[in-house]
Scaffold this motif. Structure first.
Motif, PDB file in Angstrom:
ATOM      1  N   UNK A 121       0.826  -1.207   0.000  1.00 12.96           N
ATOM      2  CA  UNK A 121       0.000   0.000   0.000  1.00 12.96           C
ATOM      3  C   UNK A 121       0.864   1.262   0.000  1.00 12.96           C
ATOM      4  N   UNK A 122       1.965   1.229   0.766  1.00 18.56           N
ATOM      5  CA  UNK A 122       2.894   2.364   0.765  1.00 18.56           C
ATOM      6  C   UNK A 122       3.568   2.486  -0.595  1.00 18.56           C
ATOM      7  N   UNK A 123       3.873   1.350  -1.202  1.00 21.78           N
ATOM      8  CA  UNK A 123       4.481   1.363  -2.530  1.00 21.78           C
ATOM      9  C   UNK A 123       3.566   1.940  -3.580  1.00 21.78           C
ATOM     10  N   UNK A 124       2.283   1.583  -3.525  1.00 20.14           N
ATOM     11  CA  UNK A 124       1.298   2.132  -4.472  1.00 20.14           C
ATOM     12  C   UNK A 124       1.219   3.648  -4.370  1.00 20.14           C
ATOM     13  N   UNK A 125       1.236   4.136  -3.154  1.00 23.76           N
ATOM     14  CA  UNK A 125       1.163   5.580  -2.932  1.00 23.76           C
ATOM     15  C   UNK A 125       2.426   6.274  -3.422  1.00 23.76           C
ATOM     16  N   UNK A 239      17.310 -13.892   0.324  1.00 26.50           N
ATOM     17  CA  UNK A 239      16.193 -13.778   1.255  1.00 26.50           C
ATOM     18  C   UNK A 239      14.937 -13.532   0.421  1.00 26.50           C
ATOM     19  N   UNK A 240      13.934 -14.377   0.590  1.00 27.28           N
ATOM     20  CA  UNK A 240      12.694 -14.212  -0.156  1.00 27.28           C
ATOM     21  C   UNK A 240      11.963 -12.972   0.353  1.00 27.28           C
ATOM     22  N   UNK A 241      11.733 -12.008  -0.548  1.00 27.55           N
ATOM     23  CA  UNK A 241      11.112 -10.751  -0.147  1.00 27.55           C
ATOM     24  C   UNK A 241       9.664 -10.922   0.308  1.00 27.55           C
ATOM     25  N   UNK A 242       9.032 -12.014  -0.091  1.00 23.39           N
ATOM     26  CA  UNK A 242       7.662 -12.259   0.358  1.00 23.39           C
ATOM     27  C   UNK A 242       7.618 -12.588   1.853  1.00 23.39           C
ATOM     28  N   UNK A 243       8.807 -12.857   2.443  1.00 27.65           N
ATOM     29  CA  UNK A 243       8.884 -13.051   3.890  1.00 27.65           C
ATOM     30  C   UNK A 243       9.112 -11.724   4.622  1.00 27.65           C
ATOM     31  N   UNK A 244       9.414 -10.679   3.864  1.00 26.68           N
ATOM     32  CA  UNK A 244       9.699  -9.365   4.446  1.00 26.68           C
ATOM     33  C   UNK A 244       8.542  -8.391   4.215  1.00 26.68           C
ATOM     34  N   UNK A 245       8.014  -8.419   2.992  1.00 23.36           N
ATOM     35  CA  UNK A 245       6.934  -7.498   2.624  1.00 23.36           C
ATOM     36  C   UNK A 245       5.588  -8.137   2.990  1.00 23.36           C
ATOM     37  N   UNK A 246       4.752  -7.462   3.752  1.00 28.59           N
ATOM     38  CA  UNK A 246       3.437  -8.033   4.128  1.00 28.59           C
ATOM     39  C   UNK A 246       2.571  -8.289   2.904  1.00 28.59           C
ATOM     40  N   UNK A 247       1.658  -9.230   3.033  1.00 31.73           N
ATOM     41  CA  UNK A 247       0.735  -9.513   1.935  1.00 31.73           C
ATOM     42  C   UNK A 247      -0.177  -8.307   1.706  1.00 31.73           C
ATOM     43  N   UNK A 248      -0.710  -8.236   0.513  1.00 32.57           N
ATOM     44  CA  UNK A 248      -1.612  -7.147   0.150  1.00 32.57           C
ATOM     45  C   UNK A 248      -2.894  -7.204   0.989  1.00 32.57           C
ATOM     46  N   UNK A 249      -3.367  -6.046   1.446  1.00 31.06           N
ATOM     47  CA  UNK A 249      -4.636  -5.994   2.170  1.00 31.06           C
ATOM     48  C   UNK A 249      -5.784  -6.417   1.247  1.00 31.06           C
ATOM     49  N   UNK A 250      -6.733  -7.117   1.785  1.00 27.61           N
ATOM     50  CA  UNK A 250      -7.876  -7.548   0.993  1.00 27.61           C
ATOM     51  C   UNK A 250      -8.628  -6.348   0.408  1.00 27.61           C
ATOM     52  N   UNK A 251      -8.725  -5.267   1.175  1.00 25.89           N
ATOM     53  CA  UNK A 251      -9.408  -4.066   0.688  1.00 25.89           C
ATOM     54  C   UNK A 251      -8.665  -3.453  -0.502  1.00 25.89           C
ATOM     55  N   UNK A 252      -7.327  -3.533  -0.469  1.00 31.18           N
ATOM     56  CA  UNK A 252      -6.524  -3.032  -1.590  1.00 31.18           C
ATOM     57  C   UNK A 252      -6.773  -3.872  -2.832  1.00 31.18           C
ATOM     58  N   UNK A 253      -6.807  -5.178  -2.663  1.00 26.38           N
ATOM     59  CA  UNK A 253      -7.054  -6.086  -3.783  1.00 26.38           C
ATOM     60  C   UNK A 253      -8.404  -5.792  -4.430  1.00 26.38           C
ATOM     61  N   UNK A 278      -6.546 -15.538 -15.330  1.00 26.21           N
ATOM     62  CA  UNK A 278      -6.260 -14.724 -14.146  1.00 26.21           C
ATOM     63  C   UNK A 278      -7.439 -14.744 -13.180  1.00 26.21           C
ATOM     64  N   UNK A 279      -7.172 -14.678 -11.884  1.00 30.94           N
ATOM     65  CA  UNK A 279      -8.265 -14.562 -10.916  1.00 30.94           C
ATOM     66  C   UNK A 279      -9.157 -13.349 -11.166  1.00 30.94           C
ATOM     67  N   UNK A 280      -8.571 -12.238 -11.593  1.00 27.83           N
ATOM     68  CA  UNK A 280      -9.370 -11.025 -11.814  1.00 27.83           C
ATOM     69  C   UNK A 280     -10.378 -11.223 -12.945  1.00 27.83           C
TER      70      UNK A 280
END
Length: 290
Positions: A121-125, A239-253, A278-280
């Motif tokens: 979310x911070x990255x999107x902003x 280091x897998x970045x998915x272990x560092x960066x939190x998952x996307x918020x459901x509201x953001x998705x 794609x899921x979308x």
């Protein structure tokens, strides 16, 4: 030799896999470093400079390069057409929301995004290109005003994941080269986002690799990379970045699904497809049936 095919992205959509399964095909000469960025960044250097980057074609029948900056660049389509109106164009895509999240992981890995708050979310902003580069139909429309769809091959990362051999054959057939070639990179993982524990060592290794390729020692570079000691050290250093960066918020998705729905629907029309892997796409179908 005139360059007759290019990979144009999109970014974080298996372009590395495409580059690698072409790099060891005997009928292909391809720029070893993947990103030339001629039509988007270095156009002022001229065609002679561009063609020299590939080196001697040898027995190759097709010549090309992969630069993911081209797809979203407004000037690239016409520039490519003026250079070679018969250019064959390879476009790779993935679920646009997953692409945006992978884009964020990439920016964190490069340390373009730092600090305590590394959320998506911070990255999107912070970076509007996350969303803009996922608006596929917007960018494809510019290419389709210049090139017919018959000159554009669209591959999906999800299909590559599920059927690497079939997708490589589709790629080879599009370029008019033997589709019986079995690349050593077929099963290579794509878009694995990693950050190194000791970045100075990784930078040294990458510099050595680029130098080796520039000197025409591609085979030696790949042999060193496959060495067990080298592979084990690089795995330890990752280091897998998915272990560092939190998952996307459901509201953001959900918000991104709403923002990208019309673009995804238009993309399906451009490609003449009634389904996208794609899921979308399931969200899009349900929205526009109402």
């Amino acid at each position: 030799m005139k360059i007759n095919f290019i990979g144009i992205g999109a970014q974080k959509c298996a372009s590395t896999w495409i580059h690698r399964v072409l790099s060891d095909h005997p009928e292909v000469v391809i720029y070893p470093g993947k990103e030339i960025d001629f039509f988007s960044v270095y156009y002022d250097r001229g065609y002679q400079w561009y063609e020299k980057q590939l080196g001697k074609p040898g027995k190759a029948t097709v010549a090309g390069e992969v630069s993911t900056s081209y797809f979203a660049d407004s000037d690239s389509p016409e520039r490519v057409f003026h250079y070679n109106p018969d250019m064959r164009i390879i476009l790779s895509l993935r679920d646009p929301i997953e692409r945006a999240f992978s884009n964020h992981l990439h920016e964190v890995r490069l340390q373009h995004m730092t600090g305590q708050n590394l959320t998506f979310e911070a990255g999107l902003e912070n970076n509007p290109m996350y969303l803009l580069q996922s608006r596929y139909s917007l960018h494809l429309a510019r290419w389709l005003t210049v090139f017919p769809i018959s000159q554009i091959l669209v591959l999906f990362q999800e299909d590559i994941r599920d059927d690497a051999i079939g997708q490589s054959r589709k790629l080879y057939q599009f370029l008019g080269i033997s589709d019986t070639h079995h690349s050593e990179f077929l099963k290579e993982k794509i878009n694995v986002s990693q950050r190194t524990k000791y970045p100075h060592i990784e930078r040294l290794a990458r510099t050595a690799g680029r130098l080796g390729r520039a000197l025409g020692a591609n085979h030696l570079v790949e042999k060193v990379k496959r060495n067990n000691w080298v592979r084990h050290f690089r795995q330890y250093n990752e280091v897998n970045l998915r272990h560092i960066v939190p998952v996307m918020h459901l509201s953001t998705k959900k918000q991104l699904e709403e923002m990208l729905a019309e673009d995804v629907l238009e993309l399906s029309r451009q490609l003449g497809r009634t389904e996208l892997p794609w899921p979308i796409w399931q969200i899009v179908k349900s929205q526009f049936r109402e």
